[in-house]
Design a protein around this motif. Sequence first.
Motif, mmCIF file in Angstrom:
data_model
loop_
_atom_site.group_PDB
_atom_site.id
_atom_site.type_symbol
_atom_site.label_atom_id
_atom_site.label_comp_id
_atom_site.label_asym_id
_atom_site.label_seq_id
_atom_site.Cartn_x
_atom_site.Cartn_y
_atom_site.Cartn_z
ATOM 1 N N HIS A 225 0.867 -1.186 0.000
ATOM 2 C CA HIS A 225 0.000 0.000 0.000
ATOM 3 C C HIS A 225 0.906 1.239 0.000
ATOM 4 N N PRO A 226 1.790 1.368 -0.984
ATOM 5 C CA PRO A 226 2.902 2.313 -0.851
ATOM 6 C C PRO A 226 2.514 3.765 -1.036
ATOM 7 N N GLU A 227 3.444 4.599 -0.593
ATOM 8 C CA GLU A 227 3.412 6.014 -0.934
ATOM 9 C C GLU A 227 3.960 6.140 -2.355
ATOM 10 N N VAL A 228 3.227 6.841 -3.207
ATOM 11 C CA VAL A 228 3.658 7.066 -4.588
ATOM 12 C C VAL A 228 3.921 8.559 -4.770
ATOM 13 N N VAL A 229 5.113 8.874 -5.227
ATOM 14 C CA VAL A 229 5.532 10.266 -5.393
ATOM 15 C C VAL A 229 5.497 10.617 -6.880
ATOM 16 N N PHE A 230 4.848 11.731 -7.205
ATOM 17 C CA PHE A 230 4.754 12.211 -8.588
ATOM 18 C C PHE A 230 5.508 13.543 -8.669
ATOM 19 N N GLU A 231 6.600 13.544 -9.405
ATOM 20 C CA GLU A 231 7.430 14.743 -9.559
ATOM 21 C C GLU A 231 7.529 15.099 -11.035
ATOM 22 N N ASP A 232 6.819 16.151 -11.426
ATOM 23 C CA ASP A 232 6.797 16.588 -12.828
ATOM 24 C C ASP A 232 6.514 15.409 -13.769
ATOM 25 N N VAL A 233 5.520 14.631 -13.424
ATOM 26 C CA VAL A 233 5.123 13.469 -14.229
ATOM 27 C C VAL A 233 4.245 13.945 -15.380
ATOM 28 N N ARG A 234 4.669 13.650 -16.607
ATOM 29 C CA ARG A 234 3.953 14.120 -17.798
ATOM 30 C C ARG A 234 3.252 12.952 -18.490
ATOM 31 N N VAL A 235 1.963 13.142 -18.769
ATOM 32 C CA VAL A 235 1.198 12.137 -19.507
ATOM 33 C C VAL A 235 0.377 12.848 -20.574
ATOM 34 N N PRO A 236 0.004 12.153 -21.646
ATOM 35 C CA PRO A 236 -0.786 12.792 -22.712
ATOM 36 C C PRO A 236 -2.128 13.292 -22.192
ATOM 37 N N ALA A 237 -2.604 14.378 -22.762
ATOM 38 C CA ALA A 237 -3.884 14.944 -22.348
ATOM 39 C C ALA A 237 -5.027 13.959 -22.562
ATOM 40 N N GLY A 238 -4.868 13.060 -23.535
ATOM 41 C CA GLY A 238 -5.895 12.063 -23.810
ATOM 42 C C GLY A 238 -6.062 11.035 -22.703
ATOM 43 N N ASN A 239 -5.140 11.024 -21.729
ATOM 44 C CA ASN A 239 -5.251 10.092 -20.603
ATOM 45 C C ASN A 239 -6.264 10.565 -19.565
ATOM 46 N N LEU A 240 -6.767 11.802 -19.707
ATOM 47 C CA LEU A 240 -7.769 12.296 -18.764
ATOM 48 C C LEU A 240 -9.034 11.450 -18.870
ATOM 49 N N LEU A 241 -9.616 11.137 -17.722
ATOM 50 C CA LEU A 241 -10.856 10.364 -17.678
ATOM 51 C C LEU A 241 -12.032 11.319 -17.541
ATOM 52 N N GLY A 242 -12.958 11.252 -18.492
ATOM 53 C CA GLY A 242 -14.066 12.198 -18.482
ATOM 54 C C GLY A 242 -13.590 13.598 -18.816
ATOM 55 N N GLN A 243 -14.215 14.570 -18.166
ATOM 56 C CA GLN A 243 -13.854 15.965 -18.395
ATOM 57 C C GLN A 243 -13.099 16.519 -17.186
ATOM 58 N N GLU A 244 -12.383 17.622 -17.410
ATOM 59 C CA GLU A 244 -11.778 18.307 -16.270
ATOM 60 C C GLU A 244 -12.876 18.691 -15.274
ATOM 61 N N GLY A 245 -12.599 18.450 -14.005
ATOM 62 C CA GLY A 245 -13.562 18.778 -12.974
ATOM 63 C C GLY A 245 -14.537 17.667 -12.631
ATOM 64 N N SER A 246 -14.450 16.529 -13.316
ATOM 65 C CA SER A 246 -15.386 15.439 -13.045
ATOM 66 C C SER A 246 -14.809 14.388 -12.104
ATOM 67 N N GLY A 247 -13.636 14.648 -11.548
ATOM 68 C CA GLY A 247 -12.969 13.642 -10.726
ATOM 69 C C GLY A 247 -13.743 13.243 -9.486
ATOM 70 N N PHE A 248 -14.338 14.226 -8.790
ATOM 71 C CA PHE A 248 -15.094 13.894 -7.582
ATOM 72 C C PHE A 248 -16.291 13.018 -7.926
ATOM 73 N N ALA A 249 -16.996 13.365 -8.993
ATOM 74 C CA ALA A 249 -18.153 12.575 -9.409
ATOM 75 C C ALA A 249 -17.744 11.171 -9.798
ATOM 76 N N ILE A 250 -16.633 11.032 -10.541
ATOM 77 C CA ILE A 250 -16.162 9.706 -10.950
ATOM 78 C C ILE A 250 -15.773 8.883 -9.734
ATOM 79 N N SER A 251 -15.137 9.529 -8.753
ATOM 80 C CA SER A 251 -14.707 8.779 -7.559
ATOM 81 C C SER A 251 -15.901 8.198 -6.830
ATOM 82 N N GLN A 252 -16.992 8.956 -6.752
ATOM 83 C CA GLN A 252 -18.182 8.454 -6.080
ATOM 84 C C GLN A 252 -18.836 7.338 -6.884
#
Length: 429
Positions: A225-252
């Motif tokens: 159950h590790p701690e994961v550190v993200f330091e200037d991690v770059r991923v393609p914009a197409g990796n976004l799930l849904g739309q910007e701002g929908s993260g809370f709704a998706i989590s529920q």
Amino acid sequence: MQFTEQGQAALAEVRRFMADHVYPNEREYHEQLEHVGPAGYPPIMDKLKAAARERGLWNLFLPHLEPDHPGTKLSNLDYAPISEELGKVGFASEALNCNAPDTGNMEVLNLYGSEEVKQRWLLPLLEGEIRSAFCMTEPDSASSDATNISLRIERDGDEYVLNGRKWFSSGALGERCRVFIVMGKTDPQAPRHTQQSMIVVPKDTPGVSFGRSPTVFGYADRGGHPEVVFEDVRVPAGNLLGQEGSGFAISQARLGPGRIHHCMRSLGAAERALDLMVERALQRETFGTLVAQKGVVQDWIAESRIEIDMARRYVLHTAHLMDTVGNKAAATEISGIKVAVPNIVLKVIDRAIQVHGAAGVTQFTPLAEMYAHQRTLRIADGPDEVHKMTIARREILKHDPAFRMSGSGSSKPWTATDQKDDVQVFSRP
């Protein structure tokens, strides 16, 4: 509330699979796990997966399984008793590709991922070829309130850049874990429940590293159950799930089915604990009589039987609601079982430990590890207190829609507002 013929046939086949393949291989699995270590992959798992697929027991958890995806489509209600059977042995769910956190991640990728994301990550997960992790909880914020998360996800041209830390990213250290779903803030200035977004991050992306790896009551769970550190991690914009701002709704939306899966498996653990308690009570004598003849032990057995059966009916009722009226309408029941079931199961396991005496707290029975996992479940996917708070809010607002919730920092009343998350959240009007 009625099971289908397909569901009953699948349940019967799962029980045969458990008897033929899972129970006989428990010892070998644990011996192999000790050899490969907590980050390793016990070879017996591939044999179990092959046997499960041969019997058509694959991806049973996904009620909206696409026709071209591998697996058998079952309703939440039909899957409930199957998950209970799988919960009797910790690794059984993985043999059928029905294990967390992959189950929730597959649902999210299926519902919100682009076609490219689905091809690259969803299909290998559905095939059981890789594992995944869900990065939401943070070490420096009270993550029971998902709006507190602080990891930043910032747009930079055709990429998103991630900076921050997560932990309790279950399974992330596993050698077959290849991809993370990460929740972070894309717009800290947006309304409270639309600041967050979710994005897919391959595990081998530059800038991803691991920090501390907490144990759970001393247990080093497989994959950690590790701690994961993200330091200037770059991923393609197409990796976004849904739309910007929908993260809370998706989590529920993700946590709704996940919570009921946890409860289903927990009931399987309770049934096994009760079996072990009775068997032990019939084997040991104290003060001239069998332990099973002691009035207090008979009381524990009876109370356990009653509580398990009540909890099962509650879970099945909730599963039926999810199938018939949807997750949002079943939100109170989903929260209710998430509080009730782990607490009931903990009591049953505790009684079984007591009947076993010293052996009950050792590695020579599954009881101690079962207890550790169930105690953790009172925190995972939302602590008891949060679920009780949301249940109480819904009940109060039925009677007084203008009721002022304490601690809001405002004299304005709170009202229930529908979000895209299949549950109710609360915001100021």
